[in-house]
Write an enzyme that holds these catalytic residues in place. Structure first.
Site, PDB file in Angstrom:
ATOM      1  N   GLY A  14       0.790  -1.218   0.000  1.00  7.25           N
ATOM      2  CA  GLY A  14       0.000   0.000   0.000  1.00  7.25           C
ATOM      3  C   GLY A  14       0.821   1.267   0.000  1.00  7.25           C
ATOM      4  CE  LYS A  15       7.131   1.017  -1.309  1.00  6.61           C
ATOM      5  NZ  LYS A  15       6.944   1.229  -2.755  1.00  6.61           N
ATOM      6  CB  THR A  16       1.877   3.057  -4.922  1.00  8.96           C
ATOM      7  OG1 THR A  16       3.156   2.498  -5.236  1.00  8.96           O
ATOM      8  CG2 THR A  16       1.466   3.996  -6.050  1.00  8.96           C
ATOM      9  CE  LYS A  32       8.305   2.683  -7.805  1.00 11.95           C
ATOM     10  NZ  LYS A  32       7.285   1.688  -7.459  1.00 11.95           N
ATOM     11  CD  GLU A 100       5.665   4.537  -4.493  1.00 12.46           C
ATOM     12  OE1 GLU A 100       5.322   3.347  -4.296  1.00 12.46           O
ATOM     13  OE2 GLU A 100       5.038   5.304  -5.248  1.00 12.46           O
ATOM     14  N   GLY A 101      10.233   5.082  -3.142  1.00 15.40           N
ATOM     15  CA  GLY A 101      11.158   4.019  -3.487  1.00 15.40           C
ATOM     16  C   GLY A 101      10.405   2.824  -4.046  1.00 15.40           C
ATOM     17  CB  ALA A 102      11.145   0.061  -6.066  1.00 14.46           C
ATOM     18  N   GLY A 103       9.560  -1.269  -3.350  1.00 16.92           N
ATOM     19  CA  GLY A 103       9.656  -2.345  -2.377  1.00 16.92           C
ATOM     20  C   GLY A 103      10.165  -1.839  -1.041  1.00 16.92           C
TER      21      GLY A 103
END
Length: 214
Positions: A14-16, A32, A100-103
């Site tokens: 749910g980060k995005t 991103k 926003e990072g990834a994972g």
């Protein structure tokens, strides 16, 4: 310019959605830097554009758009490119910027550099997004520890999911971090319902970063 970085304790937590809600509430630009995996309806930037209510011009283009949905370092190798840290310099924008990072924080960008290493280069505060499911205490505390080991400021933890008061309190007490709030699962997920859920569960004053802090 003030910058806030959003990372997670894992992928698909749910980060995005949280980043979209935060960027929309702040009226921020969103970026991103690396998108690994191009879905039919676009990547995370397209999803944020749909959910945040921001003008499309405030959703910035990625530095890298990689085809395969896997760790960025491997996706880059498959595409025959190398992620160059010089291309990951923070965009210069007016007003706040949500990155926003990834994972998770230790997802590799290359064979020698993780996202957490890149966060340290940016010298901007990080929000850790954590699910409230079983295992979140371990994942959250490990993430916080990895960030602090690199000198990264942790602004706080934003939880996603059903309330788990003891787990949330334990993470914040043991990790010595602020509990920023908890975003419940939002259904139907629309810009309006997301905006209302964020406003009901978070205080924007907790996300104010003074100009010059990044």
């Amino acid at each position: 310019m003030s910058t806030i970085i959003v990372t997670g304790t894992d992928t698909e937590i749910g980060k995005t959605v949280f980043a979209a809600a935060l960027a929309g509430a702040l009226g921020a630009h969103y970026w991103k830097p690396v998108q690994a995996g191009l879905e039919e309806d676009g990547g995370d930037a397209d999803r944020v554009a749909r959910l945040s209510g921001l003008p499309r011009a405030k959703v910035l283009a990625e530095a890298y758009r990689l085809t395969t949905p896997c760790s960025p370092h491997r996706a880059a190798e498959i595409d025959g490119v190398e992620i160059d840290p010089a291309r990951l310099a923070l965009p210069q924008v007016d007003g706040p910027l949500v990155v926003e990072g990834a994972g998770g924080a230790l997802v590799p960008l290359s064979r020698s550099m993780t996202y957490a290493d890149q966060f340290a280069r940016w010298q901007a505060p990080v929000i850790v997004v954590a699910r409230t499911v079983l295992g979140t205490i371990n994942h959250s505390l490990l993430t916080i520890e990895a960030l602090r080991a690199r000198g990264v400021e942790v602004l706080g933890v934003a939880f996603v999911g059903e309330a788990q008061e003891d787990s949330e309190a334990t993470i914040c007490a043991m990790g010595k971090v602020r509990r920023l709030g908890r975003l419940p699962h939002v259904s139907p997920l629309t810009p309006e319902t997301l905006r209302e859920a964020f406003a009901a569960n978070f205080d924007l004053k907790d996300f104010v970063v003074e100009t010059g802090a990044a």
